[in-house]
Design a protein around this motif. Structure first.
Motif, PDB file in Angstrom:
ATOM      1  N   LEU A 198       0.830  -1.206   0.000  1.00 22.92           N
ATOM      2  CA  LEU A 198       0.000   0.000   0.000  1.00 22.92           C
ATOM      3  C   LEU A 198       0.864   1.256   0.000  1.00 22.92           C
ATOM      4  O   LEU A 198       0.599   2.212  -0.735  1.00 22.92           O
ATOM      5  CB  LEU A 198      -0.928  -0.006   1.226  1.00 22.92           C
ATOM      6  N   LEU A 199       1.899   1.230   0.828  1.00 25.18           N
ATOM      7  CA  LEU A 199       2.773   2.412   0.917  1.00 25.18           C
ATOM      8  C   LEU A 199       3.525   2.632  -0.396  1.00 25.18           C
ATOM      9  O   LEU A 199       3.630   3.757  -0.879  1.00 25.18           O
ATOM     10  CB  LEU A 199       3.759   2.239   2.082  1.00 25.18           C
ATOM     11  N   LYS A 200       4.034   1.531  -0.961  1.00 23.53           N
ATOM     12  CA  LYS A 200       4.784   1.676  -2.219  1.00 23.53           C
ATOM     13  C   LYS A 200       3.873   2.184  -3.340  1.00 23.53           C
ATOM     14  O   LYS A 200       4.275   3.010  -4.154  1.00 23.53           O
ATOM     15  CB  LYS A 200       5.420   0.347  -2.617  1.00 23.53           C
ATOM     16  N   SER A 201       2.635   1.668  -3.356  1.00 22.13           N
ATOM     17  CA  SER A 201       1.727   2.080  -4.429  1.00 22.13           C
ATOM     18  C   SER A 201       1.346   3.545  -4.292  1.00 22.13           C
ATOM     19  O   SER A 201       0.919   4.182  -5.249  1.00 22.13           O
ATOM     20  CB  SER A 201       0.471   1.216  -4.417  1.00 22.13           C
ATOM     21  N   ARG A 202       1.492   4.089  -3.079  1.00 15.51           N
ATOM     22  CA  ARG A 202       1.196   5.506  -2.853  1.00 15.51           C
ATOM     23  C   ARG A 202       2.404   6.389  -3.176  1.00 15.51           C
ATOM     24  O   ARG A 202       2.315   7.610  -3.157  1.00 15.51           O
ATOM     25  CB  ARG A 202       0.765   5.703  -1.401  1.00 15.51           C
ATOM     26  N   GLY A 203       3.512   5.732  -3.405  1.00 17.47           N
ATOM     27  CA  GLY A 203       4.698   6.503  -3.746  1.00 17.47           C
ATOM     28  C   GLY A 203       5.630   6.741  -2.579  1.00 17.47           C
ATOM     29  O   GLY A 203       6.636   7.435  -2.717  1.00 17.47           O
TER      30      GLY A 203
END
Lengths: 205, 405
Positions: A198-203
């Motif tokens: 989730l964090l990675k997909s948010r950048g």
């Protein structure tokens, strides 16, 4: 409340610090350098394990050992389109329940995803991303199409768990209905892996 | 005779194989024929879910995918706006139609573990107990105790989940978060000792497939049990919590099983009556409450967490050496076997038949089927806000209500 104060902080320091506890057999099995193993879902090729297929059964344990890393998710180019608060909708396409439990665990005080600005919504209409778990059950095809169509643009589709990604050992992947932007391997993926995705997909770095 | 004490037989009604149990209502489950499963849900859609008609009555459709439900299921709630007149459940949207027949036992075991992730050790133990009986693999008591230990840890985890969800539904957010933090603590203990939070890949033929660390687990479990007792003591002082779940979804039917039956005063537990595991050696106590409502079921689960901790302490003391699993890939099995256990939701029955090295038939009567029927039977007459208390108090896992091909 007083009990909570007495107990002190239970919330993980992840992602600032490494995860405190990782279930070994939900992480990537690495070849020990000798021996062979038969994989019930044919996830092993040239001594490398495809995490999209791996069902975390540990049947390869004689020749492989888990690396303990929660950094397993991958995103296509569409990832990293959100940068602030992030609302996600959980969609059960045909799970054994374990993926749902691990996703829901993100709301418990140990993971507390709301501290990172991530929240569940009760309807896809208010969501930025949909987390799809489980195999593609026939009865859930139409509800999944409707749910994804109800998501406002821009949106992300996550395939969470081996069943959603590849069908695992039970059925068909969700790619029969919708292509995923982010895949989160594991059977089930542990909460740290889901949070990391989730964090990675948010950048977030 | 109490419900669930014995299976009275297996019979065919029309084209459907039905297992008769206890007395009174036959409960059903299907064998191999995927096409007739919706009709089989008449226990929900028929007698107990009959459509109520009258002025201003409408069908409030809830599900199959919506916030508040952890798994996909649809309910047709017949109401005129506040009181639930009747309800019909459609749990088969997410039916995976798991293919068992024709598979090798190794594959079947992996699938059995994934019928219901929360009940994985129960169902893998059932399957392997049956398979070991067919294969004359012997009956190692240490292995039996190790399986009991895994089952009781999973029972505590499931009961914490059910009571936590009940507290959440009743707006007891402090208790809810503390119980779920405790459950997370327990799952990390399981992860560290068994390598997987849901015991996937641990159970094997004639032994365990993985090196597990059982030493001192009793201390960990008693710590969890003690902390839960402390949380519960505060929770039961909350009049809001008690008022919300007391007298809601009261159900007292002779076909009830598990905590629903024990919460309605039936002293029944298949761990004692006929489990394939050596529970009989352990002198376990059955907890009973009388009212048949959501509070009674929660009280039973609360007591069972302490009892499971006590069982774990006993079996840890009994285990000397847990054997390693034997590779049974490609081995030939011939025969059939029926076995049962007490899963956290109630009595589970599994029948397998093998011919050559392949599964010929697979049958599971899972407790959630019965508990879903209990929900439909008990929720009528309650108001819409009671829906959550009733549903969560029965600990229903939709994943295990599907069929097997």
């Amino acid at each position: 409340m007083f009990r909570g104060l007495r107990k002190g902080r239970v919330t993980t320091k992840f992602p600032r610090k490494p995860p405190e506890s990782v279930p070994a057999w939900t992480t990537r099995p690495i070849w020990k350098g000798e021996g062979d193993a038969s994989c019930p879902v044919n996830a092993i090729e040239d001594h490398r394990v495809s995490m999209g297929r791996c069902i975390s059964c540990g049947y390869c344990s004689g020749a492989y050992e888990p690396d303990g890393s929660v950094d397993l998710s991958t995103a296509n180019g569409k990832g990293r389109i959100f940068s602030r608060s992030y609302h996600v909708y959980l969609f059960d396409a045909g799970t054994c329940g374990a993926c749902n439990l691990e996703i829901k665990a993100l709301t418990n005080p140990v993971y507390d995803m709301s501290r990172l600005g991530i929240f569940f919504t009760s309807t896809p209409k208010h969501a930025d991303a949909i987390l799809v778990s489980g195999v593609m059950a026939d009865g859930m095809r139409e509800p999944l199409r409707h749910a994804v169509e109800a998501l406002p643009e821009p949106r992300l589709v996550f395939a969470v768990g081996a069943c959603a990604i590849s069908g695992g050992i039970l059925g068909k992947a969700i790619s029969e209905v919708i292509d995923a932007d982010v895949i989160v391997p594991g059977c089930p993926p542990n909460p740290f892996t889901i949070l990391d995705a989730l964090l990675k997909s948010r950048g977030d770095s | 005779m109490n419900p669930g004490d014995q299976i009275t037989g297996s019979t065919k009604i029309g084209e459907k194989q039905v297992v008769l149990r206890g007395y009174g209502n036959p409960s059903w489950s299907e064998i191999r024929d995927g096409e007739e499963k919706r009709e089989d849900y008449m226990i929900c859609n028929g007698k107990y879910g009959e459509i109520s008609q009258g002025s201003d009555v409408f069908n409030l459709a809830y599900g199959p995918s919506t916030g508040g439900l952890e798994e996909s299921v649809r309910f047709n709630i017949y109401t005129y706006g506040e009181r639930i007149l009747s309800i019909a459940a459609e749990p088969l949207y997410k039916d995976r139609r798991i293919v068992m027949t024709g598979t090798e036992p190794v594959t079947a075991l992996l699938r059995v573990e994934r019928i219901n992730g929360a009940y994985s050790p129960f169902y893998s133990s059932l399957f392997l107990t049956a398979l070991e009986s067919i294969g004359d693999a012997g009956n190692d008591p240490d292995l039996g105790y190790a399986r009991i230990l895994m089952n009781e840890v999973a029972r505590i985890a499931d009961h914490l989940h059910v009571i936590g969800r009940l507290a959440e539904g009743a707006a007891q957010n402090v208790a809810y978060h503390q119980i779920f933090a405790l459950r997370e603590d327990l799952l990390r203990i399981v992860s560290a000792r068994f390598g997987h939070r849901y015991f996937f890949g641990v159970n094997g033929y004639g032994g365990l497939r993985r090196k597990v660390n059982l030493e001192g687990i009793t201390m960990d479990i008693h710590r969890i049990s003690g902390q839960f007792r402390e949380i519960w003591s505060k929770l039961e002082e909350s009049r809001i919590f008690v008022d919300r779940i007391q007298t809601t979804t009261t159900v007292r039917k002779p076909w009830l099983i598990g905590p629903a039956a024990r919460g309605a005063g039936f002293r029944t537990d298949s761990r004692i009556s006929s489990s394939g595991l050596p529970y009989g050696d352990l002198g376990m106590q059955i907890s009973v409450s009388e009212s048949g409502d959501s509070l009674s079921r929660a009280l039973v689960r609360k007591d069972e967490i302490a009892e499971s901790a006590s069982i774990i302490e006993t079996v840890e003391g009994l285990i000397r050496h847990v054997p390693d699993a034997v590779d049974f890939n490609g081995r030939s099995f011939e025969g059939e076997y029926t076995t049962r256990t007490e899963a956290p939701g109630g009595d589970a029955v599994m029948r397998i038949a093998l011919s050559g090295s392949r599964m010929e038939a697979f049958y599971l009567r899972s407790p959630s089927v019965q508990n879903l029927a209990a929900f439909c039977a008990g929720i009528g007459g309650n108001v819409l806000t009671d829906f959550t208390f009733g549903f969560e108090s029965l600990g229903i896992h939709i994943s295990e209500t599907g069929g097997y091909l």
